[in-house]
Each structure stands twice: as C-alpha cells, then as structure tokens.
Write a protein that holds these residues in place. Structure first.
Motif, PDB file in Angstrom:
ATOM      1  N   UNK A  25       1.026  -1.122  -0.030  1.00 38.76           N
ATOM      2  CA  UNK A  25       0.083  -0.073   0.084  1.00 38.76           C
ATOM      3  C   UNK A  25       0.874   1.166  -0.048  1.00 38.76           C
ATOM      4  N   UNK A  26       0.599   2.152  -0.925  1.00 46.80           N
ATOM      5  CA  UNK A  26       1.351   3.426  -0.807  1.00 46.80           C
ATOM      6  C   UNK A  26       0.847   4.228   0.333  1.00 46.80           C
ATOM      7  N   UNK A  27       1.814   5.219   0.799  1.00 45.62           N
ATOM      8  CA  UNK A  27       1.500   6.243   1.700  1.00 45.62           C
ATOM      9  C   UNK A  27       1.524   7.382   0.846  1.00 45.62           C
ATOM     10  N   UNK A  28       0.551   8.310   0.732  1.00 44.76           N
ATOM     11  CA  UNK A  28       0.493   9.394  -0.032  1.00 44.76           C
ATOM     12  C   UNK A  28       0.353  10.685   0.690  1.00 44.76           C
ATOM     13  N   UNK A  29       0.758  11.657   0.194  1.00 45.00           N
ATOM     14  CA  UNK A  29       0.372  12.957   0.354  1.00 45.00           C
ATOM     15  C   UNK A  29       0.483  14.171  -0.652  1.00 45.00           C
ATOM     16  N   UNK A  30      -0.079  15.185  -0.644  1.00 43.17           N
ATOM     17  CA  UNK A  30       0.037  16.017  -1.839  1.00 43.17           C
ATOM     18  C   UNK A  30       0.877  17.211  -1.185  1.00 43.17           C
ATOM     19  N   UNK A  31       1.772  17.849  -2.228  1.00 41.02           N
ATOM     20  CA  UNK A  31       2.373  18.793  -1.393  1.00 41.02           C
ATOM     21  C   UNK A  31       3.186  19.770  -2.549  1.00 41.02           C
ATOM     22  N   UNK A  32       4.035  20.659  -2.344  1.00 42.84           N
ATOM     23  CA  UNK A  32       4.717  21.549  -3.250  1.00 42.84           C
ATOM     24  C   UNK A  32       6.271  21.349  -2.910  1.00 42.84           C
ATOM     25  N   UNK A  33       6.625  21.517  -4.056  1.00 43.02           N
ATOM     26  CA  UNK A  33       8.461  21.250  -3.919  1.00 43.02           C
ATOM     27  C   UNK A  33       8.910  22.518  -3.677  1.00 43.02           C
ATOM     28  N   UNK A  34      10.219  22.411  -2.921  1.00 41.00           N
ATOM     29  CA  UNK A  34      11.061  23.520  -2.694  1.00 41.00           C
ATOM     30  C   UNK A  34      12.017  23.370  -3.671  1.00 41.00           C
ATOM     31  N   UNK A  35      12.372  24.808  -4.604  1.00 39.99           N
ATOM     32  CA  UNK A  35      13.366  24.746  -5.469  1.00 39.99           C
ATOM     33  C   UNK A  35      14.661  24.550  -4.754  1.00 39.99           C
ATOM     34  N   UNK A  36      15.644  24.112  -5.499  1.00 43.35           N
ATOM     35  CA  UNK A  36      17.133  24.027  -4.965  1.00 43.35           C
ATOM     36  C   UNK A  36      17.770  24.875  -4.231  1.00 43.35           C
ATOM     37  N   UNK A  37      17.629  26.188  -4.986  1.00 44.70           N
ATOM     38  CA  UNK A  37      18.251  27.424  -4.237  1.00 44.70           C
ATOM     39  C   UNK A  37      17.628  27.717  -2.883  1.00 44.70           C
ATOM     40  N   UNK A  38      16.391  27.615  -2.783  1.00 44.87           N
ATOM     41  CA  UNK A  38      15.648  28.058  -1.502  1.00 44.87           C
ATOM     42  C   UNK A  38      16.065  26.694  -0.473  1.00 44.87           C
ATOM     43  N   UNK A  39      16.185  25.753  -1.146  1.00 41.37           N
ATOM     44  CA  UNK A  39      16.359  24.394   0.074  1.00 41.37           C
ATOM     45  C   UNK A  39      17.689  24.513   0.285  1.00 41.37           C
ATOM     46  N   UNK A  40      18.650  25.054  -0.408  1.00 40.54           N
ATOM     47  CA  UNK A  40      20.005  24.980  -0.023  1.00 40.54           C
ATOM     48  C   UNK A  40      20.309  26.349   1.098  1.00 40.54           C
ATOM     49  N   UNK A  41      19.329  27.295   0.928  1.00 43.30           N
ATOM     50  CA  UNK A  41      19.548  28.426   1.976  1.00 43.30           C
ATOM     51  C   UNK A  41      18.673  27.951   3.241  1.00 43.30           C
ATOM     52  N   UNK A  42      18.015  27.079   3.156  1.00 42.76           N
ATOM     53  CA  UNK A  42      17.189  26.647   4.343  1.00 42.76           C
ATOM     54  C   UNK A  42      18.213  25.690   5.058  1.00 42.76           C
ATOM     55  N   UNK A  43      19.029  24.853   4.309  1.00 42.34           N
ATOM     56  CA  UNK A  43      19.962  23.747   4.809  1.00 42.34           C
ATOM     57  C   UNK A  43      20.833  24.468   5.552  1.00 42.34           C
ATOM     58  N   UNK A  44      21.250  25.732   5.302  1.00 42.52           N
ATOM     59  CA  UNK A  44      22.291  26.593   6.145  1.00 42.52           C
ATOM     60  C   UNK A  44      21.862  26.616   7.523  1.00 42.52           C
ATOM     61  N   UNK A  45      20.613  26.406   7.877  1.00 43.49           N
ATOM     62  CA  UNK A  45      20.034  26.726   9.306  1.00 43.49           C
ATOM     63  C   UNK A  45      20.435  25.483   9.894  1.00 43.49           C
ATOM     64  N   UNK A  46      20.873  24.294   9.614  1.00 43.58           N
ATOM     65  CA  UNK A  46      21.093  22.902  10.181  1.00 43.58           C
ATOM     66  C   UNK A  46      22.244  23.152  11.135  1.00 43.58           C
ATOM     67  N   UNK A  47      22.087  22.353  12.276  1.00 43.87           N
ATOM     68  CA  UNK A  47      23.284  22.169  12.972  1.00 43.87           C
ATOM     69  C   UNK A  47      23.218  23.042  14.585  1.00 43.87           C
TER      70      UNK A  47
END
Length: 179
Positions: free
Chosen positions: A1-23
């Motif tokens: 059985x698949x586990x599904x959800x709908x959503x919006x993708x995050x563009x790579x440049x925005x994802x990179x900027x968010x990833x800088x918040x890690x740690x």
C-alpha cells in the motif's frame, strides 16, 4: 500500500538556503534538503484502487492559478515538548484556496477529512528530547530570517515509505497550475 500526500516542492536554491540553518540543536534529526517540501494534504496508507482515484481526482485542480510563496520565519511545533523545527510561510490566500480545494476533492473521493488545521511550513528537523528552552534559544540565535521567495507552478502527489519521517519521498504525479 502506498503512503500518499500532496505537496509543493522547494526549489534547490531555497532548499540550500534553508539547509544553512542546520546544526547546533541537541535532539534534532535534520531532514535532507532534497526532501524539503510543503505538505498540502496528508492522505496516508491507501490501496492501489484508492491511490488511482486520488490521482485522477486531483487532475480537476490543474486549472488553479500559479502563485508566489515567501518563507519568513523559523518556528517549532509541540510547545513544551517540541517535536519539529520548521520554516514558516507568509499567509497566502491562493495557497489556502488550493489546499481547501484539495481537501474537498479528496473527501469527495471517499477520504476522511483531515483532522489537523492547515499550517503551511517546511519541516527542517524532527526533534526528540529537545528542551523547549533550547529550541527557543536556537530560533533566537539563528538571527534574522531573510525571507525566501519562490514561484509555485505545480503541486505534486508524493509517496513515502513507512519510516521515521524525513523521506525519502517519491513524486508519483505532478499537476501543473495555470499561469
């Protein structure tokens, strides 16, 4: 059985900027940047017949309009027992209408209503054993959140494996939005 959800993708440049918040936050299990997304509607584990009906039902919404979003702040879910760190969005009527339209279409397809209020966000980390004070301090010390804007030209039907969260997610079908 698949586990599904709908959503919006995050563009790579925005994802990179968010990833800088890690740690720097004890008890945080950081989500990989390639798995960042905005969940519109969690569907859950469904059989393949229901999955196909869901995919077909969502086609009716491809006449929705494309729009812009802005991530504007960090926040946490869970209050005194924080369970997730997220990047929150500026209120957006078009996003709210799209999510409400998905809710209606999916209920017509036989799914039960979503039990939680829609709070659009990008999960950055799952928290286990993180003290509320430490999370508040992390958010305060993260500094000014420079808003991150991006265009949304489609929404996606994702699937995921039953895991402890944070991906990996697979794009099952895409639904373009009108310009």
């Amino acid at each position: 059985m698949p586990r599904l959800f709908t959503g919006l993708e995050i563009p790579a440049d925005v994802a990179f900027a968010l990833s800088l918040k890690r740690g720097g936050l004890t008890g945080a299990r950081w989500i990989d940047a390639e798995n960042y997304h905005i969940t519109l509607r969690f569907i859950g584990d469904v059989d393949h017949v229901t999955a196909n009906e869901v995919a077909d039902s969502l086609d009716r919404l491809s006449n929705s309009l494309s729009f812009q979003l802005r991530l504007t702040h960090l926040g946490a879910f869970g209050g005194d027992k924080p369970r997730a760190l997220y990047a929150g969005l500026e209120l957006n009527e078009t996003l709210t209408r799209l999510q409400a339209a998905q809710e209606r279409v999916l209920q017509r397809a036989g799914l039960p209503p979503e039990g939680r209020k829609f709070v659009p966000h990008v999960s950055l980390a799952r928290l286990r054993g993180a003290a509320a004070g430490d999370v508040a301090r992390f958010i305060a010390e993260a500094g000014r959140f420079e808003p991150l804007a991006f265009g949304v030209g489609r929404f996606v039907l994702f699937s995921s494996k039953d895991s402890v969260g944070g991906g990996p997610y697979v794009v099952e079908q895409t639904y373009p939005l009108a310009a």
